[in-house]
Design an enzyme around this catalytic site. Structure first.
Site, short mmCIF file in Angstrom:
data_model
loop_
_atom_site.label_atom_id
_atom_site.label_comp_id
_atom_site.label_asym_id
_atom_site.label_seq_id
_atom_site.Cartn_x
_atom_site.Cartn_y
_atom_site.Cartn_z
N PRO B 182 34.18 27.05 20.42
CG PRO B 182 34.89 29.36 20.08
CD PRO B 182 35.20 27.89 19.78
CG ASP B 183 30.04 26.53 16.89
OD1 ASP B 183 29.01 27.15 16.74
OD2 ASP B 183 30.98 26.93 16.26
N PRO B 184 30.52 24.07 20.58
CG PRO B 184 32.03 22.26 20.83
CD PRO B 184 31.65 23.42 19.99
N GLY B 187 26.74 25.27 22.67
CA GLY B 187 25.52 24.54 22.50
C GLY B 187 25.24 23.54 23.77
#
Lengths: 395, 440
Positions: B182-184, B187
C-alpha cells in the site's frame, strides 16, 4: 461531457487502452471530472470484457467485473483501427482531446500512422501516454507479461513470501494497479506543462518499472551493502483467531502495550523477548506463543481495542467485512451503481475527498453506447454515414 | 535551468517514511521546490536511530560520522529536496512552519489524523493565512469516521484493506508478505492528485484539501475481488501463485541457489508452446489439458511436470526460451539481478548519484518517462538541516540574530536529538553496535 467545477473539467481524454492499467488510469481522471471517450474494437470490445469473473458467472460482454469496475463514468464508442476510415476518424478525434492513452504493443501506433510524431503535428499540445509491460525501448520491449511475470522481473517476487518457501505473489493484479497510478501522476505532470507552455509530450510507462517502486528494499540492500535481501514475511505475522485473522507488527515502541493488549504480560518479563534483538532472534518461538494465545479471540474486538490503546494492528478483512466496516460506512466509500445488464451492484468508490467537490462515479458504458453522441454530435458524421460505417464494421 | 512541469511550485513537505516521502519526491522530480521539514527530536524514521536497526541500511554498512545522512531509504526518497529541521513542539518552531506555509503552494503530510490540527498547522489554520493553499493528508483511514485516529503500517493496510485475505500460499492462511504494497500505491497517486488540485487552482483561484485514505486506496486496488463478491457472493481466498483463470501459472524452482522462474499460460497456443519447450509434446495433445478449465483441474500434475523440467534449467535462459515462443515467463530477480538487468539498464532506470555522505548510489528514476521534461536528480538528498539558514534567512527573511537564537535554543538543529543523548557518541559514532530490526 466534462463536469464543471472539478479539477479536470474541460479535459478530454481519448482512451485506446485495454485490460487493467490504462483503463484504471483514465478511471481516476473520470473521478476528477475529465470526459473520457473509451474506444473499443467493434463486436469484441476491450479484452477485459472477456475476462472473468462475470456477473452470475455467465460470460457476457456486459458482465465482466473488471470491465464494469475499471470503466466507470466513461463514454464508450467502437472503432476499427485496422480500417483506414477508422484511423481517419481516430485521427480526427485525437485532434479534439488533450490526452490520449494507449496500450498497444510498442510500434503499433506508428505502424498505423498514429505515432506521437504524427499526432503531435496535428495537435502540438497533446499528451500521449503509452502504457506497456516493458516500455517502448529496451531488450524486453516485446516480451509477454502477466502480473506474476511483472512481479518477478521487477525484483518484487523474490523478496515476497516466506524464506523457507517459494517466492509468493501479492494477490490480485497489483502490478497493473501500481502502473495505473503512476501513469496517472505522469499524465498530470505532462498536462500541467502542456497547458502552461502549449507543448505536449509522449509518456513511456513501463509496468515493470512501476512494479519496481514496490521492491526498493531489495535493490537498495544490494547497492548499499552488497547483500542480497531474503524473503521476509515472518516480520509481519498474521494469526488465526476465532472468527478470522489479525495482523501484528512488534514495533519496539508498542511492545509493552501489545503484551498488555493480548493479556500476555509475562512476555514482557521473558528474557527471550526482552528487546528488539532477542525478539528477532527468537521470532519463530514468539510467533508460536502468540498464535496459541490469540486463537480464541475475535478479530474486530482485538483490532478496535488495540488501535484505541495505540497499538498498530490490522484485521484481515474479506469483502463482506469491508462492506460492513463502520469506517467505510461512515465515509460512504461504497456506491451502488445501476447498469442495464447487471442491475444495481455495489462498487468500491473513490479513495479520497476534495473539500466537498462532487467527484464522479457513473456506470461503465455498454459496447458502442455513445457512438451516435460522439460521431454525430461531435465529429459531424451524419446519421446515414454512421449507418454505413456500422454496416462496414468500422464502427 | 530547464523548465519542468512543476517549476515555480513550492511544497511544504511534512511527509515521512515511505508513502509521504515518496509523494513529495515525485513532486520534486517534476520540478517543485520541496522543503522537507523534520524535527530534531522527530527525524524521518528512515534516517535511523541509535542503536541502528536491521531495516536501516547504511552505505557500505558504515554509519560514518553522520549516520542519519547515510541510510538507503532516506537517500532514495528525498532527492531534489531541501531540508529544514525545526522543533514543532516549540511555539517558535510552529511559527516558522506557518511562515513557510504562507509562501508554499502545497502541503504534504502523512501524520495520524488530528496531529497537524493539534500542532496548529491543519488545513483550516493554513487556509486563514493562505486561502489558495493545497494540502494533502495521506492518513491511514481518512480524516473522518470512527477509525480516523487509527494508525497503520503497510502490512496492516494490506489486512484491513482486504488485500491480505487472498494473498498467501495455497490452502494456507492469509499472509502479509513484508513488502508493504500500500505504501507505493499511496506515494504514487498523491502527487497526481496534488497536480489535479494545482490545475483546479489555476482555473478557479481556489485551493483544495485532499483527504486520501490509504485503506480505501488499498481496497480500490482489489476492485475485481470486491466486485466478484458483489456479483456472485464469492469470497476470494489465498491461492499461492496460481491465477483464478489462466492455467498453469506458478513460480518454479530452477538450477542454482534459490533461483526461481515465473510462468503464466494464458491461452491454448501458449500451452502448446510450453509443451514444445519442455519437450513434452504429448501433453499438448492430451484432451485433459486442452482447455484452461482442464489445466486448472489438473494443476497439481502440471506443476510437477513443469517443476521437473525447471529444476534442470537456468532461470534466465529458460525465460528467454519460453518468451521466444510467446509464453509469459520471467526470472525472479533478486537485488543484485535487478540492478544488472539488461532491460532496466538499457532504459537508464538506474541513475548513479553522488551522495552528500555515502558515496555514489543508484536511484530509480520515476516510472513515467516524459519525452520533453525528463526527471533527473538535480541534487542528492540533503543532509539533516542542510538548508536551515537558506530557508530561515533568504526565504523567510528572519534576521540573523533570530536565526542564531533559534539555533542556540535548539528549536532549529542540524543533528538529531538522539545523537546527543547517546553517551560517549559525541555526534561522531564510528562503530555500529550489533543490529536489531526496527520492526520488532
Amino acid at each position: 461531457m466534462t463536469e464543471p467545477g472539478l479539477p479536470l473539467s474541460e479535459v478530454r481524454v481519448l482512451d485506446l487502452s485495454e485490460g487493467i492499467a490504462g483503463p484504471c488510469c483514465t478511471k481516476l481522471m473520470v473521478h476528477l471530472g475529465a470526459d473520457v471517450i473509451k474506444v473499443e474494437r467493434p463486436a469484441l470490445g476491450d479484452r477485459a470484457r472477456s475476462m472473468p469473473p462475470f456477473y452470475q458467472d455467465r460470460p457476457h460482454r456486459e458482465g465482466s467485473a473488471l470491465f464494469l469496475y475499471l470503466n466507470t463514468g466513461k463514454r464508450g464508442i467502437t472503432l476499427d483501427i485496422e480500417d483506414e476510415e477508422g484511423r481517419r476518424l481516430l485521427a480526427q478525434l485525437a485532434r479534439s482531446v488533450q490526452v490520449v492513452v494507449e496500450s498497444f504493443a510498442p510500434g503499433t501506433m506508428e505502424r498505423w500512422g498514429l505515432g506521437y510524431a504524427a499526432m503531435e503535428a496535428a495537435n502540438p499540445s497533446l499528451v500521449l501516454a503509452s502504457i506497456t509491460p516493458f516500455g517502448q525501448t529496451g531488450p524486453y520491449r516485446d516480451l509477454a507479461d502477466s502480473d506474476l511475470v511483472l512481479e518477478a522481473l521487477s525484483g518484487l517476487l523474490y523478496v515476497a513470501g516466506s524464506p523457507e518457501r517459494e517466492p509468493l505473489k501479492i494477490g490480485g493484479n497489483p502490478a497493473y494497479y501500481l502502473a495505473a497510478i503512476h501513469a496517472f501522476t505522469g499524465i498530470m505532470g505532462a498536462l500541467l506543462y502542456a497547458e502552461e507552455t502549449g507543448v505536449g509530450q509522449h509518456l513511456d510507462i513501463a509496468l515493470v518499472e512501476c512494479t519496481a517502486m514496490n521492491s526498493l528494499f531489495s535493490h537498495l540492500s544490494y547497492d548499499f551493502t552488497g547483500k542480497v535481501l531474503p524473503r521476509m514475511a515472518d516480520i509481519t505475522p498474521v494469526f488465526r483467531v476465532r472468527d478470522g485473522y489479525i495482523g501484528l507488527i512488534y514495533r519496539p515502541e508498542v511492545w509493552p502495550r501489545l503484551c498488555r493488549l493480548l493479556g500476555m504480560e509475562e512476555l514482557e518479563r521473558d528474557p527471550r523477548f526482552a528487546d528488539a534483538r532477542t525478539r528477532y532472534t527468537n521470532l519463530p518461538e514468539l510467533n508460536c506463543i502468540v498464535a496459541e494465545h490469540v486463537r480464541d479471540m475475535e478479530k474486530a474486538d482485538l483490532y478496535h481495542r488495540g488501535q484505541r490503546s495505540g497499538v498498530t494492528i490490522g484485521y484481515v478483512c474479506t469483502a463482506p467485512d469491508l462492506l460492513e466496516s463502520p469506517q467505510y460506512k461512515e465515509r460512504g466509500f461504497f456506491h451502488e451503481l445501476d447498469h442495464p445488464y447487471t442491475g444495481p451492484l455495489t462498487y468500491p468508490g473513490i479513495p479520497w475527498k476534495m473539500n466537498d467537490l462532487p467527484l464522479v462515479l457513473g456506470r461503465a458504458p455498454l459496447l458502442g453506447e455513445h457512438n451516435e453522441d460522439v460521431y454525430c454530435g461531435e465529429l459531424g458524421v451524419d446519421r446515414a454515414q454512421l449507418k454505413q460505417l456500422q454496416e462496414r464494421g468500422t464502427i | 535551468m530547464k523548465r519542468l512541469p512543476l517549476t515555480g511550485v513550492r511544497v511544504l513537505d511534512l511527509g515521512m517514511v515511505w508513502a509521504g516521502a515518496m509523494a513529495s519526491k515525485f513532486l520534486a522530480d517534476l520540478g517543485a521546490e520541496v522543503v522537507k521539514v523534520e524535527g530534531g527530536s522527530h527525524p524521518d524514521s528512515t534516517r535511523g536511530s541509535w542503536p541502528p536497526t536491521a531495516r536501516i541500511v547504511y552505505a557500505d554498512d558504515d554509519p560514518g560520522t553522520d549516520p542519519w545522512n547515510r541510510t538507503s531509504l532516506y537517500l532514495e526518497r528525498n532527492r531534489n529536496k531541501l531540508s529544514l529541521v525545526v522543533d514543532l513542539r516549540d511555539q517558535r518552531g510552529v511559527q516558522v512552519v506557518k511562515a513557510l506555509a504562507k509562501v508554499c503552494d502545497v502541503v504534504v503530510e502523512n501524520f495520524r489524523a488530528g496531529v497537524v490540527d493539534r500542532l496548529g498547522i491543519g488545513y483550516d489554520s493554513l487556509r486563514q493565512m493562505r486561502p489558495d493553499i493545497i494540502m494533502i493528508s495521506m492518513s491511514s483511514q481518512g480524516m473522518t469516521g470512527p477509525e480516523k485516529s487509527y494508525g497503520s503500517f503497510g502490512n496492516n493496510l494490506e489486512q484491513s484493506g482486504g488485500l491480505a485475505s487472498f494473498t498467501g500460499y495455497r490452502g494456507g492462511d492469509p499472509l502479509s508478505l513484508g513488502v508493504q504494497f500500500p505504501d507505493p500505491l499511496a506515494g504514487g497517486i498523491a502527487p497526481g492528485l496534488v497536480m489535479a488540485a494545482l490545475r483546479y487552482r489555476r482555473h478557479t483561484g481556489k485551493g483544495l484539501y485532499i483527504d486520501l485514505s490509504q485503506r480505501e486506496l488499498t481496497t480500490y486496488s482489489i476492485g475485481e475481488a470486491f466486485m466478484d463478491y458483489s456479483m456472485n457472493r464469492r469470497i476470494w481466498e489465498p491461492m499461492g501463485n496460481r491465477d483464478r483463470y489462466a492455467a498453469p501459472q506458478g513460480c518454479y524452482r530452477c538450477r542454482g541457489d534459490d533461483r526461481w522462474l515465473a510462468i503464466t499460460v494464458q491461452t491454448d497456443e501458449q500451452w502448446a508452446a510450453l509443451c514444445r519447450v519442455i519437450g513434452r509434446l504429448e501433453l499438448a495433445a492430451d484432451p485433459r489439458y486442452a482447455s484452461a478449465e482442464g489445466r486448472q483441474a489438473h494443476h497439481d500434475e502440471l506443476d510437477r511436470l513443469i517443476g521437473d523440467w525447471a529444476a534442470t534449467q537456468d532461470a534466465h535462459h529458460a525465460m528467454q526460451v519460453l518468451q521466444q515462443e510467446g509464453v509469459p515467463a520471467g526470472a525472479a530477480l533478486d537485488g543484485k539481478n535487478v540492478l544488472e538487468d539488461p532491460h532496466l539498464v538499457a532504459r537508464d532506470f538506474w541513475e548513479r548519484v553522488q551522495q552528500r555522505s555515502g558515496g555514489v548510489r543508484r536511484h530509480m528514476r520515476p516510472p513515467f518517462l516524459l519525452s520533453r521534461t525528463p526527471a533527473v536528480t538535480r541534487s542528492p538528498a540533503p543532509r539533516f538541516g542542510e538548508h536551515n539558514r537558506l530557508i530561515l534567512g533568504e526565504l523567510l527573511g528572519l534576521p540573523e540574530a533570530e536565526v542564531k537564537s533559534l539555533e542556540a535554543e535548539g528549536v532549529v538543529e542540524d543533528v538529531p536529538r538522539w545523537a546527543a543523548e547517546v553517551p560517549g557518541l559525541d555526534y561522531r559514532p564510528r562503530q555500529a553496535p550489533a543490529q536489531s530490526p526496527d520492526v520488532l
